[in-house]
Design an enzyme around this catalytic site. Structure first.
Site, mmCIF file in Angstrom:
data_model
loop_
_atom_site.group_PDB
_atom_site.id
_atom_site.type_symbol
_atom_site.label_atom_id
_atom_site.label_comp_id
_atom_site.label_asym_id
_atom_site.label_seq_id
_atom_site.Cartn_x
_atom_site.Cartn_y
_atom_site.Cartn_z
ATOM 1 N N LYS A 24 38.348 86.268 79.185
ATOM 2 C CA LYS A 24 39.775 86.896 78.214
ATOM 3 C C LYS A 24 40.490 86.655 77.429
ATOM 4 O O LYS A 24 40.984 85.854 76.801
ATOM 5 C CB LYS A 24 40.334 88.558 78.552
ATOM 6 C CG LYS A 24 39.935 89.833 78.513
ATOM 7 C CD LYS A 24 40.415 90.965 79.049
ATOM 8 C CE LYS A 24 39.197 91.867 79.332
ATOM 9 N NZ LYS A 24 40.070 93.281 79.545
ATOM 10 N N ASP B 280 43.132 97.007 74.122
ATOM 11 C CA ASP B 280 43.346 96.663 75.689
ATOM 12 C C ASP B 280 44.506 98.066 74.901
ATOM 13 O O ASP B 280 44.315 99.535 75.850
ATOM 14 C CB ASP B 280 43.766 96.050 76.610
ATOM 15 C CG ASP B 280 42.023 95.463 77.726
ATOM 16 O OD1 ASP B 280 40.759 96.516 77.561
ATOM 17 O OD2 ASP B 280 42.199 94.243 77.995
ATOM 18 N N GLY C 113 52.910 95.749 88.476
ATOM 19 C CA GLY C 113 51.471 93.936 88.522
ATOM 20 C C GLY C 113 52.370 93.957 87.370
ATOM 21 O O GLY C 113 52.578 94.549 86.595
ATOM 22 N N ALA C 114 52.278 92.336 86.804
ATOM 23 C CA ALA C 114 52.458 91.848 85.928
ATOM 24 C C ALA C 114 51.146 90.209 85.136
ATOM 25 O O ALA C 114 51.326 90.046 85.290
ATOM 26 C CB ALA C 114 53.597 91.312 86.170
ATOM 27 N N GLY C 115 50.137 90.841 84.981
ATOM 28 C CA GLY C 115 49.072 90.423 85.121
ATOM 29 C C GLY C 115 48.851 90.614 83.631
ATOM 30 O O GLY C 115 48.981 90.837 83.228
ATOM 31 N N GLY C 116 47.280 90.539 83.897
ATOM 32 C CA GLY C 116 46.728 90.580 82.043
ATOM 33 C C GLY C 116 46.880 91.924 81.416
ATOM 34 O O GLY C 116 47.526 92.199 80.145
HETATM 35 P P1 NDP Z 1 45.460 90.571 87.052
HETATM 36 O O1 NDP Z 1 45.018 89.360 87.476
HETATM 37 O O2 NDP Z 1 45.648 89.406 85.748
HETATM 38 O O3 NDP Z 1 46.822 90.924 88.018
HETATM 39 C C1 NDP Z 1 46.456 91.569 89.315
HETATM 40 C C2 NDP Z 1 48.054 91.878 89.624
HETATM 41 O O4 NDP Z 1 47.399 92.229 90.274
HETATM 42 C C3 NDP Z 1 49.024 90.387 89.391
HETATM 43 O O5 NDP Z 1 50.761 91.274 89.057
HETATM 44 C C4 NDP Z 1 49.391 90.885 90.781
HETATM 45 O O6 NDP Z 1 50.482 90.258 91.737
HETATM 46 C C5 NDP Z 1 48.909 92.060 91.280
HETATM 47 N N1 NDP Z 1 48.226 91.624 92.651
HETATM 48 C C6 NDP Z 1 46.965 91.297 93.423
HETATM 49 N N2 NDP Z 1 46.328 91.861 94.298
HETATM 50 C C7 NDP Z 1 47.405 92.207 94.682
HETATM 51 C C8 NDP Z 1 48.038 92.822 96.460
HETATM 52 N N3 NDP Z 1 46.995 92.636 97.306
HETATM 53 N N4 NDP Z 1 49.364 93.161 96.153
HETATM 54 C C9 NDP Z 1 50.721 93.034 94.889
HETATM 55 N N5 NDP Z 1 49.945 92.597 94.420
HETATM 56 C C10 NDP Z 1 48.921 92.360 94.371
HETATM 57 O O7 NDP Z 1 44.043 92.098 87.226
HETATM 58 P P2 NDP Z 1 44.578 92.499 85.716
HETATM 59 O O8 NDP Z 1 45.799 92.999 85.567
HETATM 60 O O9 NDP Z 1 43.465 91.842 84.413
HETATM 61 O O10 NDP Z 1 43.770 93.571 86.161
HETATM 62 C C11 NDP Z 1 44.195 94.537 87.637
HETATM 63 C C12 NDP Z 1 43.785 96.183 86.992
HETATM 64 O O11 NDP Z 1 43.413 96.748 86.070
HETATM 65 C C13 NDP Z 1 42.004 95.556 87.601
HETATM 66 O O12 NDP Z 1 41.396 95.828 88.388
HETATM 67 C C14 NDP Z 1 41.120 95.903 86.603
HETATM 68 O O13 NDP Z 1 39.956 96.764 86.945
HETATM 69 C C15 NDP Z 1 41.888 97.264 85.642
HETATM 70 N N6 NDP Z 1 41.762 97.387 84.230
HETATM 71 C C16 NDP Z 1 41.473 98.195 84.072
HETATM 72 C C17 NDP Z 1 41.413 98.321 82.724
HETATM 73 C C18 NDP Z 1 40.834 99.904 81.744
HETATM 74 O O14 NDP Z 1 40.137 99.913 80.669
HETATM 75 N N7 NDP Z 1 40.668 100.627 82.379
HETATM 76 C C19 NDP Z 1 41.501 97.007 81.371
HETATM 77 C C20 NDP Z 1 42.243 96.012 82.475
HETATM 78 C C21 NDP Z 1 42.160 95.753 83.915
HETATM 79 P P3 NDP Z 1 50.753 88.701 91.359
HETATM 80 O O15 NDP Z 1 51.772 88.367 90.283
HETATM 81 O O16 NDP Z 1 51.623 88.373 92.565
HETATM 82 O O17 NDP Z 1 49.754 87.794 91.826
#
Ligand code: NDP
Length: 286
Positions: free
Chosen positions: A74, A110, A134-137
């Site tokens: 992405k 999204d 959470g703070a990812g994509g």
């Molecule tokens: P990213 O990898 O960009 O971000 C993951 C986030 O999860 C980060 O904030 C990370 O924290 C945190 N994290 C991961 N593992 C742990 C853990 N063990 N303990 C604590 N925090 C954790 O992922 P995305 O944001 O792209 O996706 C996240 C989820 O959202 C996915 O599972 C995906 O399937 C779902 N999603 C669903 C969509 C839909 O259409 N329904 C669309 C997009 C995503 P840190 O910053 O500390 O690493």
């Protein structure tokens, strides 16, 4: 569902990802094309990161109508496109490409899909405080849309506080509301949870059935909504915790549905048949 009839003027759309075998988007999109009697087919493309620029070029070469883009492409795909929507620019990520006579336009549906699912549920921006875990994509896309639609205040709670602070610095100018960052143990904070109207899990925790972090579900307001961006055939641990104290829950299939419906309309210029897509997705997830 009968197999789509492919003819000489069938338009092809699809999805680039790696892995891709798990995707439910083909079932949902092909059901919609058939219901609207549109000559489109939607296919999965396994695209390895090393082949991404060539895969993008193939959209032009093969005259695909467009593609969806999923993990892990992405963000990286942005550099290969000709122009971007405001949302895609703000998120630095694209989940939908539209091929306009060889000009590749990148959009991100999204966040808008997430918002539409809230609106369909009856939530409005005035309702109160939002917590994003959470703070990812996906958090980025959801935050941008929430702030643009004037939801908030928003608190981002994340394992790595620095990542949450990056989001705060990047987007606090978007809304006229407070955005702040806190570490994960804030989920035990009475004050924070007592004010929450919407709590979103945007982490991948729960994807493989693992337990969610300790969270004081019972002190949230009775009308607080729990939204897990993940979806599984059964509720995740995050949502089960909320259900135990009789809070309303939504899961990521609603976001998947609405982001897909928006992509469908961008490619075809036709309103998406939401109920047909919802039923097809439901069957695919069983
Ligand atoms: P990213 O990898 O960009 O971000 C993951 C986030 O999860 C980060 O904030 C990370 O924290 C945190 N994290 C991961 N593992 C742990 C853990 N063990 N303990 C604590 N925090 C954790 O992922 P995305 O944001 O792209 O996706 C996240 C989820 O959202 C996915 O599972 C995906 O399937 C779902 N999603 C669903 C969509 C839909 O259409 N329904 C669309 C997009 C995503 P840190 O910053 O500390 O690493």
């Amino acid at each position: 569902m009968a197999a789509p009839v492919v003819s000489g003027n069938t338009r092809i759309v699809g999805i680039f990802g790696d892995p891709i075998a798990h995707t439910r988007s083909p079932v949902m999109q092909n059901a919609a094309f058939q219901a609207c009697t549109l000559r489109y087919v939607y296919v999965p493309f396994l695209v390895h990161p090393s082949g991404l620029s060539r895969a993008v070029q193939s959209i032009r070469v093969l005259n695909l109508a467009g593609v969806n883009v999923t993990v892990p492409h992405k963000e990286k795909i942005v550099r290969y496109l000709d122009s971007l929507s405001e949302e895609a620019q703000l998120c630095g990520a694209v989940n939908t490409i539209i091929n306009r006579d060889g000009h590749l336009f990148g959009d991100n549906t999204d966040g808008r899909g997430f918002l539409q699912s809230l609106e369909e549920y009856g939530l409005s921006p005035q309702r109160g405080e939002v917590i994003i875990i959470g703070a990812g994509g996906s958090a980025r896309a959801v935050l941008v849309s929430l702030l643009r639609a004037r939801y908030g205040p928003v608190t981002i709670v994340n394992r790595t506080i620095a990542n949450a602070q990056v989001l705060v610095r990047s987007y606090r100018h978007l809304g006229n509301t407070r955005v702040n960052a806190l570490p994960l143990d804030a989920l035990r904070s009475t004050a924070l949870l007592q004010r929450a109207s919407l709590i979103i899990n945007s982490t991948s925790v729960g994807l493989h059935g693992e337990e969610f972090f300790p969270l004081a579900y019972d002190i949230t307001p009775r009308n607080c909504i729990f939204y897990d961006l993940l979806y599984r055939s059964e509720p995740t641990s995050f949502l089960r915790g909320a259900q135990k104290v009789r809070r309303a829950v939504l899961d990521g299939r609603e976001m998947l549905l609405h982001q897909g419906a928006l992509a469908f309309s961008l490619w075809t210029g036709t309103p998406a048949p939401i109920q047909i897509m919802r039923r097809a997705l439901g069957r695919a997830l069983q």
